[in-house]
Design an enzyme around this catalytic site. Structure first.
Site, PDB file in Angstrom:
ATOM      1  CG  ASP A   4      11.926  -2.920  -3.700  1.00  0.00           C
ATOM      2  OD1 ASP A   4      11.879  -2.163  -4.690  1.00  0.00           O
ATOM      3  OD2 ASP A   4      11.149  -3.883  -3.544  1.00  0.00           O
ATOM      4  CB  ILE A   5       8.154  -4.183  -0.013  1.00  0.00           C
ATOM      5  CG1 ILE A   5       7.426  -4.839   1.135  1.00  0.00           C
ATOM      6  CG2 ILE A   5       7.529  -4.569  -1.337  1.00  0.00           C
ATOM      7  CD1 ILE A   5       6.003  -4.333   1.334  1.00  0.00           C
ATOM      8  CG  ASN A  34      12.270  -0.147 -14.095  1.00  0.00           C
ATOM      9  OD1 ASN A  34      13.253  -0.371 -14.804  1.00  0.00           O
ATOM     10  ND2 ASN A  34      12.033  -0.817 -12.980  1.00  0.00           N
ATOM     11  CB  VAL A  85       5.349   2.255  -7.745  1.00  0.00           C
ATOM     12  CG1 VAL A  85       4.850   3.409  -6.878  1.00  0.00           C
ATOM     13  CG2 VAL A  85       5.128   0.922  -7.034  1.00  0.00           C
ATOM     14  CG  HIS A 115      10.729   4.233  -8.130  1.00  0.00           C
ATOM     15  ND1 HIS A 115       9.469   4.446  -8.648  1.00  0.00           N
ATOM     16  CD2 HIS A 115      11.097   2.994  -8.510  1.00  0.00           C
ATOM     17  CE1 HIS A 115       9.076   3.366  -9.296  1.00  0.00           C
ATOM     18  NE2 HIS A 115      10.055   2.467  -9.240  1.00  0.00           N
ATOM     19  CG  HIS A 146      14.748   0.043  -8.596  1.00  0.00           C
ATOM     20  ND1 HIS A 146      14.013  -0.902  -7.929  1.00  0.00           N
ATOM     21  CD2 HIS A 146      13.908   0.597  -9.517  1.00  0.00           C
ATOM     22  CE1 HIS A 146      12.787  -0.926  -8.419  1.00  0.00           C
ATOM     23  NE2 HIS A 146      12.694  -0.024  -9.389  1.00  0.00           N
TER      24      HIS A 146
HETATM   25  P1  5GP Z   1       9.160  -0.328 -10.358  1.00  0.00           P
HETATM   26  O1  5GP Z   1       8.782  -1.716 -10.819  1.00  0.00           O
HETATM   27  O2  5GP Z   1       7.990   0.625 -10.461  1.00  0.00           O
HETATM   28  O3  5GP Z   1      10.409   0.208 -10.985  1.00  0.00           O
HETATM   29  O4  5GP Z   1       9.530  -0.487  -8.828  1.00  0.00           O
HETATM   30  C1  5GP Z   1       8.597  -0.428  -7.792  1.00  0.00           C
HETATM   31  C2  5GP Z   1       9.237  -1.085  -6.603  1.00  0.00           C
HETATM   32  O5  5GP Z   1       8.463  -0.766  -5.463  1.00  0.00           O
HETATM   33  C3  5GP Z   1       9.277  -2.625  -6.694  1.00  0.00           C
HETATM   34  O6  5GP Z   1      10.628  -3.068  -6.649  1.00  0.00           O
HETATM   35  C4  5GP Z   1       8.458  -3.078  -5.485  1.00  0.00           C
HETATM   36  O7  5GP Z   1       9.010  -4.218  -4.842  1.00  0.00           O
HETATM   37  C5  5GP Z   1       8.487  -1.859  -4.585  1.00  0.00           C
HETATM   38  N1  5GP Z   1       7.326  -1.728  -3.743  1.00  0.00           N
HETATM   39  C6  5GP Z   1       6.022  -1.922  -4.113  1.00  0.00           C
HETATM   40  N2  5GP Z   1       5.208  -1.699  -3.057  1.00  0.00           N
HETATM   41  C7  5GP Z   1       6.010  -1.356  -2.011  1.00  0.00           C
HETATM   42  C8  5GP Z   1       5.746  -1.000  -0.645  1.00  0.00           C
HETATM   43  O8  5GP Z   1       4.597  -0.951  -0.182  1.00  0.00           O
HETATM   44  N3  5GP Z   1       6.818  -0.722   0.134  1.00  0.00           N
HETATM   45  C9  5GP Z   1       8.097  -0.762  -0.342  1.00  0.00           C
HETATM   46  N4  5GP Z   1       9.085  -0.487   0.517  1.00  0.00           N
HETATM   47  N5  5GP Z   1       8.380  -1.086  -1.618  1.00  0.00           N
HETATM   48  C10 5GP Z   1       7.349  -1.365  -2.452  1.00  0.00           C
END
Ligand code: 5GP
Ligand code: ZN
Length: 114
Positions: free
Chosen positions: A31-32, A88, A97, A101, A103
């Site tokens: 994760d970024i 989520n 996103v 996915h 985590h």
């Molecule tokens: P969500 O909030 O949708 O469950 O998780 C999306 C995750 O994607 C977040 O934890 C966010 O930090 C990660 N994320 C968003 N953009 C990028 C990216 O460009 N690269 C990577 N590796 N992770 C990302």
């Protein structure tokens, strides 16, 4: 494949990522914005917007995603201390996103929900 999707672009190699596992069905990468010492995401290689879009045709893929999460946890020394898997769904679930996915978080105590 969805050309507007960030994670599809990562699968396509158009956006770089720190990959921890790849096979024919899934990609896993760091994760970024890590929320724990270990924080990776596992995504299917097919575009699926949210958990709401899943049906029985995805059963085998979902099993593979979960078993891949376990393998990544083992490979990174997380299985004995423990770790957390999170999915989520939509805005109230904290999804940002819209390509499903899981985590994988570990490397520190994760107590409660925040
Ligand atoms: P969500 O909030 O949708 O469950 O998780 C999306 C995750 O994607 C977040 O934890 C966010 O930090 C990660 N994320 C968003 N953009 C990028 C990216 O460009 N690269 C990577 N590796 N992770 C990302
Ligand atoms: Zn996608």
């Amino acid at each position: 494949m969805n050309s507007d999707c960030l994670f599809c672009k990562i699968i396509d190699g158009k956006i770089p990522a720190d990959i921890v596992h790849e096979d024919d069905q899934v990609l896993a990468f760091k994760d970024i914005s890590p929320q724990a010492p270990f924080h990776s995401l596992i995504i299917p290689k097919i575009h699926i917007n949210t958990i709401n879009n899943l049906d029985t045709s995805h059963q085998t893929l979902l099993g593979h995603i979960l078993l891949t999460a376990k393998k990544i946890a083992v490979d990174n020394g997380l299985s004995e201390p423990g770790y957390r898997l999170i999915m989520n769904c939509n805005e109230d679930g904290g999804q940002t996103v819209f390509h499903i996915h899981i985590h994988i978080l570990g490397g520190r105590p994760l107590i409660g929900f925040g």
